[in-house]
Design a protein around this motif. Structure first.
Motif, PDB file in Angstrom:
ATOM      1  N   ILE A   1      44.024 -24.970 -10.220  1.00 42.64           N
ATOM      2  CA  ILE A   1      44.286 -24.440  -9.240  1.00 42.64           C
ATOM      3  C   ILE A   1      43.313 -23.364  -8.196  1.00 42.64           C
ATOM      4  O   ILE A   1      43.910 -23.507  -7.234  1.00 42.64           O
ATOM      5  N   THR A   2      42.767 -23.060  -9.224  1.00 41.20           N
ATOM      6  CA  THR A   2      41.957 -21.773  -8.339  1.00 41.20           C
ATOM      7  C   THR A   2      40.607 -23.172  -7.600  1.00 41.20           C
ATOM      8  O   THR A   2      40.233 -22.476  -6.463  1.00 41.20           O
ATOM      9  N   LYS A   3      41.048 -24.365  -8.447  1.00 43.59           N
ATOM     10  CA  LYS A   3      39.460 -25.353  -7.398  1.00 43.59           C
ATOM     11  C   LYS A   3      39.937 -26.122  -6.497  1.00 43.59           C
ATOM     12  O   LYS A   3      39.090 -26.423  -5.864  1.00 43.59           O
ATOM     13  N   VAL A   4      41.527 -26.816  -6.858  1.00 43.26           N
ATOM     14  CA  VAL A   4      41.529 -28.110  -5.567  1.00 43.26           C
ATOM     15  C   VAL A   4      42.816 -27.822  -5.379  1.00 43.26           C
ATOM     16  O   VAL A   4      43.811 -27.037  -6.508  1.00 43.26           O
ATOM     17  N   TYR A   5      43.165 -28.096  -4.011  1.00 46.67           N
ATOM     18  CA  TYR A   5      44.761 -28.111  -3.662  1.00 46.67           C
ATOM     19  C   TYR A   5      45.727 -29.351  -4.270  1.00 46.67           C
ATOM     20  O   TYR A   5      44.885 -30.438  -3.955  1.00 46.67           O
ATOM     21  N   PHE A   6      46.617 -29.243  -4.638  1.00 44.92           N
ATOM     22  CA  PHE A   6      47.879 -30.800  -5.245  1.00 44.92           C
ATOM     23  C   PHE A   6      49.316 -29.116  -4.549  1.00 44.92           C
ATOM     24  O   PHE A   6      48.805 -28.014  -4.599  1.00 44.92           O
ATOM     25  N   PRO A   7      50.611 -29.836  -4.364  1.00 40.57           N
ATOM     26  CA  PRO A   7      51.219 -28.891  -4.816  1.00 40.57           C
ATOM     27  C   PRO A   7      51.683 -27.933  -6.348  1.00 40.57           C
ATOM     28  O   PRO A   7      51.553 -28.848  -6.828  1.00 40.57           O
ATOM     29  N   ARG A   8      51.540 -26.747  -5.808  1.00 42.22           N
ATOM     30  CA  ARG A   8      51.443 -26.372  -6.934  1.00 42.22           C
ATOM     31  C   ARG A   8      52.575 -26.753  -8.355  1.00 42.22           C
ATOM     32  O   ARG A   8      53.157 -26.152  -9.594  1.00 42.22           O
ATOM     33  N   LEU A   9      54.169 -26.954  -8.074  1.00 41.47           N
ATOM     34  CA  LEU A   9      55.071 -26.991  -8.247  1.00 41.47           C
ATOM     35  C   LEU A   9      55.068 -28.446  -9.145  1.00 41.47           C
ATOM     36  O   LEU A   9      55.432 -29.007 -10.356  1.00 41.47           O
ATOM     37  N   SER A  10      53.880 -29.429  -9.279  1.00 42.94           N
ATOM     38  CA  SER A  10      53.498 -30.698  -9.797  1.00 42.94           C
ATOM     39  C   SER A  10      53.288 -30.468 -11.620  1.00 42.94           C
ATOM     40  O   SER A  10      53.653 -30.812 -12.330  1.00 42.94           O
TER      41      SER A  10
ATOM     42  N   ARG B   1      51.690 -19.456  -3.185  1.00 43.40           N
ATOM     43  CA  ARG B   1      50.637 -18.994  -2.481  1.00 43.40           C
ATOM     44  C   ARG B   1      49.630 -18.029  -3.335  1.00 43.40           C
ATOM     45  O   ARG B   1      48.322 -17.121  -2.302  1.00 43.40           O
ATOM     46  N   THR B   2      50.119 -17.019  -4.093  1.00 42.82           N
ATOM     47  CA  THR B   2      48.824 -16.566  -4.489  1.00 42.82           C
ATOM     48  C   THR B   2      48.877 -16.169  -5.614  1.00 42.82           C
ATOM     49  O   THR B   2      47.881 -16.188  -6.006  1.00 42.82           O
TER      50      THR B   2
ATOM     51  N   ARG C   1      42.254 -25.332   1.137  1.00 35.62           N
ATOM     52  CA  ARG C   1      43.768 -25.338   1.046  1.00 35.62           C
ATOM     53  C   ARG C   1      44.148 -24.421  -0.598  1.00 35.62           C
ATOM     54  O   ARG C   1      45.439 -24.979  -0.579  1.00 35.62           O
ATOM     55  N   VAL C   2      42.979 -23.836  -1.188  1.00 37.44           N
ATOM     56  CA  VAL C   2      43.555 -23.630  -2.341  1.00 37.44           C
ATOM     57  C   VAL C   2      44.105 -22.894  -1.979  1.00 37.44           C
ATOM     58  O   VAL C   2      45.139 -21.735  -3.237  1.00 37.44           O
TER      59      VAL C   2
END
Lengths: 289, 423
Positions: free
Chosen positions: A122-131, A283-284, B88-89
């Motif tokens: 979560i702190t390194k890569v973007y992806f939809p967090r819901l996954s 987002r936080t 985008r993180v």
């Protein structure tokens, strides 16, 4: 400039992502979640794959756990408290309830922890967090399927033939998943902000086991408390699952349909509000997890 | 179609650094805080408005398609935050970024590797996390394995890998991403020299293919080699954007690295040995600025400031120089020279600075440790600190830098070579 060139460059030109601060309630953006379905698949697959690594009995634990639970519940509720089981043998009555219950309780603990255990992602890569909570809930489905096979075996042994209600099984499993996800989404988001959740979850899970009709039937609950009792979404999930598999209905209670309707509306409310709450807090996550 | 790949406008990122974030927030804290809020407002205390930190402030820049842009700055300058916003993180607090194309990040290789899974399984998992499709991974699988050189162990759980194998596999997966915009953070500081060369080569290829690369590093020679333009960040602000040579020069010489100084407080030195009190030890560059990172191609000044409360006879002050691994490099004292030894046999009470200059082209690249010692030979030791100060040496422009290999040994002298054809 030919027509072909324009066509080639067009999709690229439209592929612009704008990252800007968002405020208030965010849209669910399920389309993006769908685009990341392979990630959800791989995260689920990882959770399943890792779960029984370096164990001697491996996936047998998926059978041993509910069977031990069944024996305990049968002794406590069946033998000691002498509570009925709606006309089917006590062991199978309780084992059937443990299937959706296992799915729910595993989802609850796994998704509650999920955001923290995937912190490095979560702190390194973007992806939809819901996954992340989604995958942790889906990870329990395999255990459910394994126990389901055992349940079929028990039904053959006790010669219980399923009714036409069996056809609603997919809907009931969806009901169970929605309940598990709804609660899981709330707790996974809350756990990022408040580590207290990590301590509440085991207690809550234990408490819910006793206020859900796992070891006993809804009939045992006093009539005036039945509506309140049905507000626990697992009441509807378990009773409807038992109805679909074993054909039992709680004899001395609200009609099953009413129970399911109350439970389902609570489950859907939890699920939808959980989705939005999660999206709002998401987002936080990278900053506070 | 525009030729811009990344456009950042007025980017800002604010972090709350109050006590609330220091420890975990608990429900009780929130409940009490919520209940106390009206009372605090009555007393005119607004919620901790001062307890925030702008990790990024007013950052605006554009990157053209196919450009490789370097981002440098000392620790805490906001490099990582900027990359997190770009990948985008995390969301910016102000401003926005336009990304024209898929962004892939190479932040800390091995993100999402699971120790219990095999090499093969981790390639798929890691690929999915980095945003690759399964078919894409299938297609590149053999290439990834070949690049990582772990063919034989591809069915072994990665927890049994050596750290080198682990890194190679992780980098191999990330390097085969094909995003339009690649964000790279400090990946080249790991692995052995051979592997680093391979990584740099791969990075070069990526740029050649016309993809955009944002490259963060402390390795100035890598920045110089790979990028045309570089941004210098300082305290969350962009202080410069210039052709890389100029920007790197500015970064190295502008004293962005603080430290470079050790100050002793009065109460820090127990029983201040017989009137001797150390005050400070500093590293200065050619122009007299106190720096933590000095350039190997410039002379370096070491200065030791101290106070004598009463006259001392036979005092010598000096330093030991060690590598980070504790190997001694050399030792030197202020009265080593016969003339100074005779002149300062007796030092009256007062405040002193003993200063010396280490000539240019002495140090090799790396981090060094200074220890100080003040004593009267065979009579008494007044003060000693074996690890008083650490500093870095940046080798940009040092002899032999045209080759990326690390040179062993703590010194890197510029020697006068001649080449004669004798036959």
């Amino acid at each position: 400039m030919t027509q072909a060139e324009v066509q080639i460059s067009k999709p690229q030109a439209e592929d612009v992502i704008v990252v800007r601060p968002t405020k208030g309630w965010a849209a669910l953006n399920l389309r993006e979640l769908w685009q990341y379905r392979e990630l959800i698949y791989f995260l689920t697959w990882r959770d399943i794959k890792v779960r029984y690594k370096q164990t001697i009995l491996g996936a047998a634990w998926a059978i041993i756990n509910p069977i031990v639970n069944m024996v305990v519940l049968q002794i406590v509720f069946g033998q000691l408290a002498n509570m009925g089981s709606e006309g089917v043998p006590g062991p199978i009555f309780r084992f059937a309830a443990l299937l959706p219950w296992g799915l729910f309780s595993k989802a609850l603990s796994a998704s509650g922890r999920s955001m923290l255990s995937n912190r490095n992602l979560i702190t390194k890569v973007y992806f939809p967090r819901l996954s992340v909570p989604l995958a942790s809930v889906l990870g329990g489905v395999l255990d459910f399927v394994i126990s389901f096979v055992v349940l079929i075996g028990m039904m053959l042994y006790w010669q219980i033939t399923p009714t036409w209600g069996l056809l609603t099984l997919p809907l009931i499993i969806l009901f169970a998943l929605i309940t598990a996800l709804g609660v899981g989404l709330w707790f996974s988001a809350l756990n990022v902000l408040y580590r207290d959740v990590g301590y509440i979850l085991p207690v809550l899970s234990q408490l819910l086991l006793f206020i859900s009709p796992v070891g006993y039937s809804t009939s045992e609950v006093a009539a005036k408390w039945q509506v309140l009792y049905a507000l626990n979404p697992m009441t509807g999930v378990i009773e409807s699952f038992r109805w679909a598999m074993l054909g039992t209905t709680p004899s001395d209670s609200l009609p099953l349909a009413t129970i399911v309707a109350i439970s389902a509306s609570v489950a859907v409310t939890l699920f939808v509000s959980g989705l939005f709450y999660f999206r709002r807090m998401e987002r936080t996550f990278a900053d506070v997890v | 179609m525009s030729d811009i790949a990344v456009r950042a406008v007025d980017l800002g990122k604010e972090y709350q650094i109050g006590v609330q974030q220091e420890k975990y927030r608990t429900l009780r804290d929130t409940l009490t805080a919520t209940m106390m809020r009206p009372f605090r407002a009555l007393r005119g205390q607004l919620p901790d408005a001062t307890q925030s930190l702008w990790a990024l402030r007013d950052i605006s820049f554009e990157v053209k398609k196919g450009q490789v842009l370097g981002i440098v700055g000392h620790n805490g300058a906001g490099k990582s935050t900027l990359l997190k916003v770009l990948s985008r993180v995390t969301e910016p607090t102000t401003g926005f970024v336009e990304l024209h194309g898929r962004v892939g990040s190479l932040l800390e290789v091995g993100t999402g590797f699971h120790p219990e899974l095999t090499g093969r399984e981790n390639i798929y998992l890691n690929g999915a996390i980095l945003g690759m499709k399964r078919t894409e991974i299938d297609r590149k699988f053999d290439e990834i394995v070949a690049f990582s050189e772990v063919e034989k162990f591809i069915e072994t759980p990665v927890k049994r890998y050596s750290s080198g194998m682990y890194l190679r596999l992780a980098f191999a997966v990330a390097a085969h991403l094909e995003p339009e915009i690649l964000v790279v953070d400090e990946v080249l500081t790991v692995g052995d020299a051979e592997f680093q060369r391979k990584c740099l080569g791969k990075m070069g290829d990526v740029a050649q293919e016309g993809r955009t690369v944002l490259f963060v590093s402390h390795n100035m020679s890598a920045v110089l080699r790979l990028t045309q333009e570089t941004i210098v960040l300082d305290h969350g602000r962009m202080v410069m954007r210039a052709p890389s040579a100029e920007a790197v020069d500015y970064y190295l010489s502008a004293g962005h690295a603080k430290a470079g100084e050790r100050i002793w407080d009065e109460d820090e030195v127990p029983g201040a040995g017989a009137g001797f009190r150390p005050r400070a030890l500093r590293i200065r560059d050619q122009r007299g600025r106190v720096l933590e990172t000095v350039r190997s191609t410039e002379p370096v000044t070491v200065e030791f400031e101290y106070q004598l409360d009463k006259p001392v006879t036979g005092l010598r002050c000096g330093f030991y120089l060690y590598t980070m691994r504790g190997e001694p490099v050399f030792t030197s004292f202020d009265t080593d020279e016969q003339a100074l030894f005779e002149k300062y046999t007796n030092r009256p009470a007062g405040r002193y600075v003993s200063r010396c200059t280490i000539p240019a082209d002495t140090f090799n690249q790396g981090r060094y440790v200074l220890g100080v010692n003040a004593s009267s030979y065979r009579i008494r030791r007044y003060f000693q600190d074996e690890r008083a100060l650490e500093f870095n040496v940046d080798p940009t422009g040092a002899p032999g830098m045209q080759w990326s290999e690390p040179r062993p040994g703590p010194i890197r002298p510029r020697l006068n070579w001649t080449i004669e054809q004798v036959g």
